[in-house]
Design a protein around this motif. Structure first.
Motif, PDB file in Angstrom:
ATOM      1  N   ARG A 201       0.813  -1.300  -0.158  1.00 28.70           N
ATOM      2  CA  ARG A 201      -0.075  -0.035   0.013  1.00 28.70           C
ATOM      3  C   ARG A 201       0.905   1.212  -0.013  1.00 28.70           C
ATOM      4  N   THR A 202       2.035   1.202   0.853  1.00 30.95           N
ATOM      5  CA  THR A 202       2.795   2.532   1.003  1.00 30.95           C
ATOM      6  C   THR A 202       3.991   2.369  -0.320  1.00 30.95           C
ATOM      7  N   ALA A 203       4.212   1.250  -0.775  1.00 32.71           N
ATOM      8  CA  ALA A 203       5.540   1.132  -1.751  1.00 32.71           C
ATOM      9  C   ALA A 203       5.378   2.338  -2.675  1.00 32.71           C
ATOM     10  N   PRO A 204       4.178   2.426  -3.439  1.00 30.13           N
ATOM     11  CA  PRO A 204       4.200   3.503  -4.644  1.00 30.13           C
ATOM     12  C   PRO A 204       4.564   4.915  -4.177  1.00 30.13           C
ATOM     13  N   ALA A 205       4.234   5.378  -2.763  1.00 26.76           N
ATOM     14  CA  ALA A 205       4.521   6.551  -2.200  1.00 26.76           C
ATOM     15  C   ALA A 205       5.894   6.383  -2.107  1.00 26.76           C
ATOM     16  N   HIS A 206       6.713   5.372  -1.558  1.00 24.30           N
ATOM     17  CA  HIS A 206       8.057   5.424  -1.280  1.00 24.30           C
ATOM     18  C   HIS A 206       8.840   5.715  -2.350  1.00 24.30           C
ATOM     19  N   MET A 207       8.423   5.108  -3.603  1.00 20.48           N
ATOM     20  CA  MET A 207       8.961   4.926  -4.609  1.00 20.48           C
ATOM     21  C   MET A 207       8.984   6.551  -5.515  1.00 20.48           C
ATOM     22  N   ILE A 208       7.833   7.165  -5.318  1.00 23.54           N
ATOM     23  CA  ILE A 208       7.833   8.761  -5.635  1.00 23.54           C
ATOM     24  C   ILE A 208       8.360   9.437  -4.896  1.00 23.54           C
ATOM     25  N   HIS A 209       8.681   9.153  -3.450  1.00 20.50           N
ATOM     26  CA  HIS A 209       9.595   9.908  -2.842  1.00 20.50           C
ATOM     27  C   HIS A 209      11.038   9.767  -3.144  1.00 20.50           C
ATOM     28  N   LEU A 210      11.242   8.709  -3.502  1.00 22.68           N
ATOM     29  CA  LEU A 210      12.989   8.188  -4.008  1.00 22.68           C
ATOM     30  C   LEU A 210      12.939   9.015  -5.421  1.00 22.68           C
ATOM     31  N   LEU A 211      12.055   9.049  -6.226  1.00 23.21           N
ATOM     32  CA  LEU A 211      12.387   9.714  -7.513  1.00 23.21           C
ATOM     33  C   LEU A 211      12.198  11.125  -7.631  1.00 23.21           C
ATOM     34  N   VAL A 212      11.350  11.755  -6.594  1.00 26.82           N
ATOM     35  CA  VAL A 212      11.612  13.194  -6.491  1.00 26.82           C
ATOM     36  C   VAL A 212      12.753  13.543  -5.987  1.00 26.82           C
ATOM     37  N   GLU A 213      13.285  12.760  -4.914  1.00 25.46           N
ATOM     38  CA  GLU A 213      14.492  13.348  -4.082  1.00 25.46           C
ATOM     39  C   GLU A 213      15.549  13.081  -5.317  1.00 25.46           C
ATOM     40  N   LYS A 214      15.511  12.325  -5.975  1.00 22.51           N
ATOM     41  CA  LYS A 214      16.933  11.907  -7.120  1.00 22.51           C
ATOM     42  C   LYS A 214      16.538  13.094  -7.935  1.00 22.51           C
ATOM     43  N   GLU A 215      15.320  13.648  -8.556  1.00 24.01           N
ATOM     44  CA  GLU A 215      15.263  14.704  -9.403  1.00 24.01           C
ATOM     45  C   GLU A 215      15.537  16.194  -8.523  1.00 24.01           C
ATOM     46  N   GLY A 216      15.774  16.126  -7.395  1.00 22.01           N
ATOM     47  CA  GLY A 216      15.840  17.397  -6.891  1.00 22.01           C
ATOM     48  C   GLY A 216      14.688  18.068  -6.314  1.00 22.01           C
ATOM     49  N   GLY A 217      13.499  17.411  -6.319  1.00 23.31           N
ATOM     50  CA  GLY A 217      12.072  18.103  -6.306  1.00 23.31           C
ATOM     51  C   GLY A 217      11.714  18.281  -5.000  1.00 23.31           C
ATOM     52  N   THR A 218      10.341  18.478  -4.609  1.00 24.65           N
ATOM     53  CA  THR A 218       9.843  18.163  -3.359  1.00 24.65           C
ATOM     54  C   THR A 218       8.304  17.926  -3.492  1.00 24.65           C
ATOM     55  N   LEU A 219       7.821  17.224  -2.233  1.00 25.03           N
ATOM     56  CA  LEU A 219       6.653  16.727  -2.458  1.00 25.03           C
ATOM     57  C   LEU A 219       5.780  17.137  -0.894  1.00 25.03           C
ATOM     58  N   GLN A 220       4.456  17.607  -1.350  1.00 24.95           N
ATOM     59  CA  GLN A 220       3.639  17.855  -0.087  1.00 24.95           C
ATOM     60  C   GLN A 220       2.463  17.216  -0.065  1.00 24.95           C
ATOM     61  N   SER A 221       1.832  16.997   1.102  1.00 23.45           N
ATOM     62  CA  SER A 221       0.382  16.475   1.208  1.00 23.45           C
ATOM     63  C   SER A 221      -0.398  17.182   2.369  1.00 23.45           C
ATOM     64  N   ALA A 222      -1.610  17.411   2.149  1.00 25.11           N
ATOM     65  CA  ALA A 222      -2.393  18.033   3.039  1.00 25.11           C
ATOM     66  C   ALA A 222      -3.888  17.213   3.196  1.00 25.11           C
ATOM     67  N   PHE A 223      -4.451  16.976   4.520  1.00 25.98           N
ATOM     68  CA  PHE A 223      -5.612  16.324   4.574  1.00 25.98           C
ATOM     69  C   PHE A 223      -6.699  16.864   5.388  1.00 25.98           C
ATOM     70  N   THR A 224      -7.705  16.754   4.917  1.00 26.96           N
ATOM     71  CA  THR A 224      -8.918  17.057   5.870  1.00 26.96           C
ATOM     72  C   THR A 224     -10.092  15.969   5.537  1.00 26.96           C
ATOM     73  N   PRO A 225     -11.035  15.927   6.432  1.00 26.49           N
ATOM     74  CA  PRO A 225     -11.990  14.725   6.060  1.00 26.49           C
ATOM     75  C   PRO A 225     -12.814  15.054   4.856  1.00 26.49           C
ATOM     76  N   ASP A 226     -12.723  16.378   4.218  1.00 23.54           N
ATOM     77  CA  ASP A 226     -13.439  16.647   2.881  1.00 23.54           C
ATOM     78  C   ASP A 226     -12.322  16.302   1.674  1.00 23.54           C
ATOM     79  N   ALA A 227     -10.998  16.538   1.890  1.00 26.80           N
ATOM     80  CA  ALA A 227     -10.320  16.894   0.744  1.00 26.80           C
ATOM     81  C   ALA A 227      -8.934  16.373   1.176  1.00 26.80           C
ATOM     82  N   LEU A 228      -8.306  15.775   0.145  1.00 29.07           N
ATOM     83  CA  LEU A 228      -6.728  15.478  -0.086  1.00 29.07           C
ATOM     84  C   LEU A 228      -6.196  16.277  -1.031  1.00 29.07           C
ATOM     85  N   VAL A 229      -5.185  16.848  -0.502  1.00 26.16           N
ATOM     86  CA  VAL A 229      -4.339  17.492  -1.625  1.00 26.16           C
ATOM     87  C   VAL A 229      -2.876  17.000  -1.491  1.00 26.16           C
TER      88      VAL A 229
END
Length: 218
Positions: free
Chosen positions: A178-206
């Motif tokens: 379940r969490t492996a795709p998110a970890h893969m994306i973290h590694l990819l973005v880190e390698k490219e020198g980028g950033t990731l963000q997430s924000a969650f409420t009961p009505d929306a996930l951004v």
């Protein structure tokens, strides 16, 4: 943190792929069994419709995972934006409770950006357990490609361990399918020198990501 190997991550991604493919492939198998024993012509026609639907869903998911997880052979370094749009639309169209809003300004995106976009969108779709709207946007300016995904509905569900994996806070030893795709994306973005963000409420996930523009990669 305990490091995870490429083999471990590949195994977990395969586990996720198999989990998602089990339902449509199982439906095909069940449909074939029913079709063989059913004598009523109307029911046989209905079985064939269900078989065609399950086969289409299976093909759509495989094409999605090919680009989201795999090397995506056949594509160059830049991918036409209509490719990820069509893949997401096929997944959304298979569920009448879902709606896709597409706002990608660029005609083409780098392969890493497409991989990030699709995986963030998949996380968003998983969060819409009771249906809702998946809004996907991306644009390139000032040397950066910015990606934004918003999943909004009556009840949005989000496992915080996925957010931890995205932002590099989850111990790799605790990864799952379940969490492996998110970890893969973290590694990819880190390698490219980028950033990731997430924000969650009961009505929306951004979910958001910023990557160097194609001309700056490498």
């Amino acid at each position: 943190m305990t490091a995870t190997t490429d083999i471990d991550l590949a195994a977990l991604l395969c586990s996720r792929l198999c989990h998602d493919m089990l339902s449509p492939v199982g439906a095909i198998n069940n449909g074939l069994e029913l079709y063989k024993t059913e004598k009523d012509s109307e029911m046989r026609a209905r079985c064939m419709e269900l078989l065609e639907q399950s086969a289409r869903v299976s093909a759509d998911k495989l094409m999605f995972f090919r680009l989201a997880f795999g090397a995506a052979g056949g594509f160059g370094e830049m991918v036409a934006s209509e490719e990820p749009r069509n893949l997401l639309k096929s997944l959304v169209d298979a569920n009448e409770r879902l709606e896709l809003e597409w706002a990608v300004a660029e005609p083409k995106l780098s392969k890493p950006a497409v991989k990030v976009l699709l995986n963030l969108a998949a996380i968003g779709l998983d969060a819409l357990v009771r249906g809702g709207t998946l809004a996907v946007g991306a644009e390139t300016s000032n040397g950066k490609t910015e990606i934004a995904v918003r999943a909004a509905g009556t009840k949005v569900a989000f496992d915080q361990t996925i957010g931890d994996a995205l932002e590099g806070r989850l111990d790799p030893a605790e990864l799952s399918g379940r969490t492996a795709p998110a970890h893969m994306i973290h590694l990819l973005v880190e390698k490219e020198g980028g950033t990731l963000q997430s924000a969650f409420t009961p009505d929306a996930l951004v979910l958001g990501a910023t990557l160097p523009a194609p001309e700056l990669i490498g």
